[in-house]
Design a protein around this motif. Sequence first.
Motif, PDB file in Angstrom:
ATOM      1  N   CYS A 123       0.914  -1.194  -0.059  1.00 38.67           N
ATOM      2  CA  CYS A 123       0.138  -0.157  -0.143  1.00 38.67           C
ATOM      3  C   CYS A 123       0.962   1.362  -0.169  1.00 38.67           C
ATOM      4  CB  CYS A 123      -1.048   0.237   1.183  1.00 38.67           C
ATOM      5  SG  CYS A 123      -2.123  -1.393   1.100  1.00 38.67           S
ATOM      6  N   ASN A 124       2.251   1.232   0.334  1.00 40.28           N
ATOM      7  CA  ASN A 124       3.034   2.278   0.397  1.00 40.28           C
ATOM      8  C   ASN A 124       3.712   2.411  -0.918  1.00 40.28           C
ATOM      9  OD1 ASN A 124       4.168   4.599   2.044  1.00 40.28           O
ATOM     10  ND2 ASN A 124       6.147   3.445   1.694  1.00 40.28           N
ATOM     11  N   ALA A 125       3.541   1.469  -1.723  1.00 41.17           N
ATOM     12  CA  ALA A 125       4.492   1.488  -3.004  1.00 41.17           C
ATOM     13  C   ALA A 125       3.618   2.124  -4.091  1.00 41.17           C
ATOM     14  CB  ALA A 125       4.672   0.173  -3.397  1.00 41.17           C
ATOM     15  N   THR A 126       4.302   2.449  -4.945  1.00 38.32           N
ATOM     16  CA  THR A 126       3.716   3.354  -6.260  1.00 38.32           C
ATOM     17  C   THR A 126       3.053   2.280  -7.028  1.00 38.32           C
ATOM     18  OG1 THR A 126       5.642   2.798  -7.643  1.00 38.32           O
ATOM     19  CG2 THR A 126       5.401   4.844  -6.389  1.00 38.32           C
ATOM     20  N   MET A 127       2.123   2.575  -8.324  1.00 33.84           N
ATOM     21  CA  MET A 127       1.356   1.572  -8.929  1.00 33.84           C
ATOM     22  C   MET A 127       2.523   0.779  -9.715  1.00 33.84           C
ATOM     23  SD  MET A 127      -1.580   2.281  -8.139  1.00 33.84           S
ATOM     24  CE  MET A 127      -2.337   1.413  -9.262  1.00 33.84           C
ATOM     25  N   SER A 128       3.717   1.198  -9.844  1.00 38.19           N
ATOM     26  CA  SER A 128       4.579   0.058 -10.789  1.00 38.19           C
ATOM     27  C   SER A 128       5.150  -0.613  -9.633  1.00 38.19           C
ATOM     28  CB  SER A 128       5.526   1.122 -11.238  1.00 38.19           C
ATOM     29  OG  SER A 128       6.280   1.926 -10.465  1.00 38.19           O
ATOM     30  N   GLY A 129       5.085  -0.423  -8.176  1.00 40.36           N
ATOM     31  CA  GLY A 129       5.523  -1.430  -7.137  1.00 40.36           C
ATOM     32  C   GLY A 129       6.925  -0.922  -6.816  1.00 40.36           C
ATOM     33  N   LYS A 130       7.023   0.375  -7.038  1.00 38.17           N
ATOM     34  CA  LYS A 130       8.501   0.791  -6.299  1.00 38.17           C
ATOM     35  C   LYS A 130       8.132   1.534  -4.801  1.00 38.17           C
ATOM     36  CE  LYS A 130      12.295   4.144  -7.290  1.00 38.17           C
ATOM     37  NZ  LYS A 130      12.611   4.984  -8.076  1.00 38.17           N
ATOM     38  N   ALA A 131       8.910   1.188  -3.917  1.00 34.27           N
ATOM     39  CA  ALA A 131       8.788   1.620  -2.426  1.00 34.27           C
ATOM     40  C   ALA A 131       8.807   3.142  -2.404  1.00 34.27           C
ATOM     41  CB  ALA A 131       9.897   1.129  -1.585  1.00 34.27           C
ATOM     42  N   LYS A 132       8.020   3.776  -1.816  1.00 34.36           N
ATOM     43  CA  LYS A 132       7.779   5.271  -1.791  1.00 34.36           C
ATOM     44  C   LYS A 132       8.678   5.814  -0.558  1.00 34.36           C
ATOM     45  CE  LYS A 132       3.141   5.763  -3.102  1.00 34.36           C
ATOM     46  NZ  LYS A 132       1.831   6.299  -2.528  1.00 34.36           N
ATOM     47  N   SER A 133       9.099   4.931   0.424  1.00 33.62           N
ATOM     48  CA  SER A 133      10.007   5.569   1.778  1.00 33.62           C
ATOM     49  C   SER A 133      10.980   4.690   1.453  1.00 33.62           C
ATOM     50  CB  SER A 133       9.135   4.914   3.059  1.00 33.62           C
ATOM     51  OG  SER A 133       7.837   5.484   3.011  1.00 33.62           O
ATOM     52  N   LYS A 134      12.186   5.456   2.019  1.00 35.57           N
ATOM     53  CA  LYS A 134      13.566   4.994   2.115  1.00 35.57           C
ATOM     54  C   LYS A 134      13.990   4.112   3.355  1.00 35.57           C
ATOM     55  CE  LYS A 134      18.429   6.482   1.974  1.00 35.57           C
ATOM     56  NZ  LYS A 134      19.472   7.694   2.098  1.00 35.57           N
ATOM     57  N   TYR A 135      13.309   4.539   4.246  1.00 36.08           N
ATOM     58  CA  TYR A 135      13.359   3.796   5.631  1.00 36.08           C
ATOM     59  C   TYR A 135      11.945   3.002   5.900  1.00 36.08           C
ATOM     60  CZ  TYR A 135      17.492   6.383   5.739  1.00 36.08           C
ATOM     61  OH  TYR A 135      18.788   7.083   5.382  1.00 36.08           O
ATOM     62  N   ALA A 136      12.316   1.944   6.654  1.00 33.47           N
ATOM     63  CA  ALA A 136      11.003   1.315   7.362  1.00 33.47           C
ATOM     64  C   ALA A 136      11.317   0.633   8.793  1.00 33.47           C
ATOM     65  CB  ALA A 136      10.421   0.197   6.494  1.00 33.47           C
ATOM     66  N   VAL A 137      10.399   0.763   9.546  1.00 32.33           N
ATOM     67  CA  VAL A 137      10.612   0.128  10.957  1.00 32.33           C
ATOM     68  C   VAL A 137       9.529  -0.654  11.092  1.00 32.33           C
ATOM     69  CG1 VAL A 137      10.675   0.480  13.582  1.00 32.33           C
ATOM     70  CG2 VAL A 137      11.774   2.215  11.708  1.00 32.33           C
ATOM     71  N   ILE A 138       9.574  -2.088  10.977  1.00 32.22           N
ATOM     72  CA  ILE A 138       8.770  -3.133  11.043  1.00 32.22           C
ATOM     73  C   ILE A 138       8.662  -4.090  12.211  1.00 32.22           C
ATOM     74  CG2 ILE A 138       7.862  -4.997   9.689  1.00 32.22           C
ATOM     75  CD1 ILE A 138       7.567  -2.480   8.356  1.00 32.22           C
ATOM     76  N   GLU A 139       7.510  -4.102  13.045  1.00 31.29           N
ATOM     77  CA  GLU A 139       7.208  -4.886  13.976  1.00 31.29           C
ATOM     78  C   GLU A 139       7.084  -6.418  13.417  1.00 31.29           C
ATOM     79  OE1 GLU A 139       3.655  -6.017  17.371  1.00 31.29           O
ATOM     80  OE2 GLU A 139       4.057  -4.006  16.764  1.00 31.29           O
ATOM     81  N   CYS A 140       7.519  -7.393  13.662  1.00 32.03           N
ATOM     82  CA  CYS A 140       7.399  -8.712  13.293  1.00 32.03           C
ATOM     83  C   CYS A 140       7.341  -9.732  14.491  1.00 32.03           C
ATOM     84  CB  CYS A 140       8.755  -9.006  12.300  1.00 32.03           C
ATOM     85  SG  CYS A 140       8.442 -10.539  11.377  1.00 32.03           S
ATOM     86  N   ASP A 141       6.319 -10.671  14.118  1.00 32.55           N
ATOM     87  CA  ASP A 141       6.279 -11.883  14.835  1.00 32.55           C
ATOM     88  C   ASP A 141       7.346 -12.444  14.960  1.00 32.55           C
ATOM     89  OD1 ASP A 141       4.034 -13.589  16.580  1.00 32.55           O
ATOM     90  OD2 ASP A 141       5.086 -14.834  14.904  1.00 32.55           O
ATOM     91  N   GLU A 142       7.549 -13.241  16.169  1.00 34.90           N
ATOM     92  CA  GLU A 142       8.784 -14.226  16.321  1.00 34.90           C
ATOM     93  C   GLU A 142       8.630 -15.364  15.167  1.00 34.90           C
ATOM     94  OE1 GLU A 142       7.220 -13.860  20.590  1.00 34.90           O
ATOM     95  OE2 GLU A 142       6.811 -12.905  18.782  1.00 34.90           O
ATOM     96  N   ALA A 143       7.598 -16.026  15.061  1.00 36.28           N
ATOM     97  CA  ALA A 143       7.368 -17.191  14.174  1.00 36.28           C
ATOM     98  C   ALA A 143       7.775 -16.556  12.591  1.00 36.28           C
ATOM     99  CB  ALA A 143       6.170 -17.902  14.579  1.00 36.28           C
ATOM    100  N   ALA A 144       6.969 -15.711  12.489  1.00 33.62           N
ATOM    101  CA  ALA A 144       6.891 -14.883  11.028  1.00 33.62           C
ATOM    102  C   ALA A 144       8.215 -14.440  10.618  1.00 33.62           C
ATOM    103  CB  ALA A 144       5.965 -13.856  10.969  1.00 33.62           C
TER     104      ALA A 144
END
Length: 249
Positions: free
Chosen positions: A78-99
């Motif tokens: 959802c944060n990407a352009t219609m061509s699939g390119k990332a809009k943000s240079k940085y990302a901080v992502i919470e991730c489940d241990e098993a995932a």
Amino acid sequence: RILRKGGTNIPGKIAMKFDKRILERTSAGTEVIIVTGTNGKTTTSHMIEYAMSQAGHDVLANKTGANLLPGITAEFTCNATMSGKAKSKYAVIECDEAALRHVVPLVKPKVIVVTNLFRDQLDRYGEVMNTLKLIAEGIKKAPSSILCLNGDDSLTSSLATMVNNKTVFFGISTPVGDQTGVEISDAKYCIKCGEEYKYHYHTYAHLGGYYCPKCGYKRPNPDVEVIDIKKSSFTGSTIKINVHGKHVE
């Protein structure tokens, strides 16, 4: 986007129907920090994201708390352009241990932060050592990622001995709270030899200045550490931090 409605897991699942590795495409070019562990993932992620935003960086974060593969996929897509390119240079992502082991190969994180390991997830992942194993599996799929490990936790810090990643330790190098009658239910015994840990001081539960009197396994010297708690109340805290020899209050 057309309906202007939010969503967490379902949009990600739909996107993955079109391309199972769509997360790899929509996160390409983004420097990703992943935060995992039993407790404190959301708080830690928010603190890192806030600090980076205050420093003037454009940061993507999964603030909705969707920390499984479909939810993380939805955030990046959802944060990407219609061509699939990332809009943000940085990302901080919470991730489940098993995932973690499913997400890491796709986003190729620059940093993986592990907060701590407690038995809170027994209903989901079984024994706490199994959770440790799941996290280790994920890290092994990201050999170039820098690990940021809680040195106060004997389980979390042991990850540094399981992988070859560059590691940075953080911790609290001063006692916190009453030091008498501290009960330890998790990680009471040495992960290397099984001997009961001794402590120079405690911070919370099994976290603190642990050491094994038998084999010598002990809390590593942290690279970033709280060396003094000057004030701690419901209105806020004042602490002194040592960052590679430089003191910051």
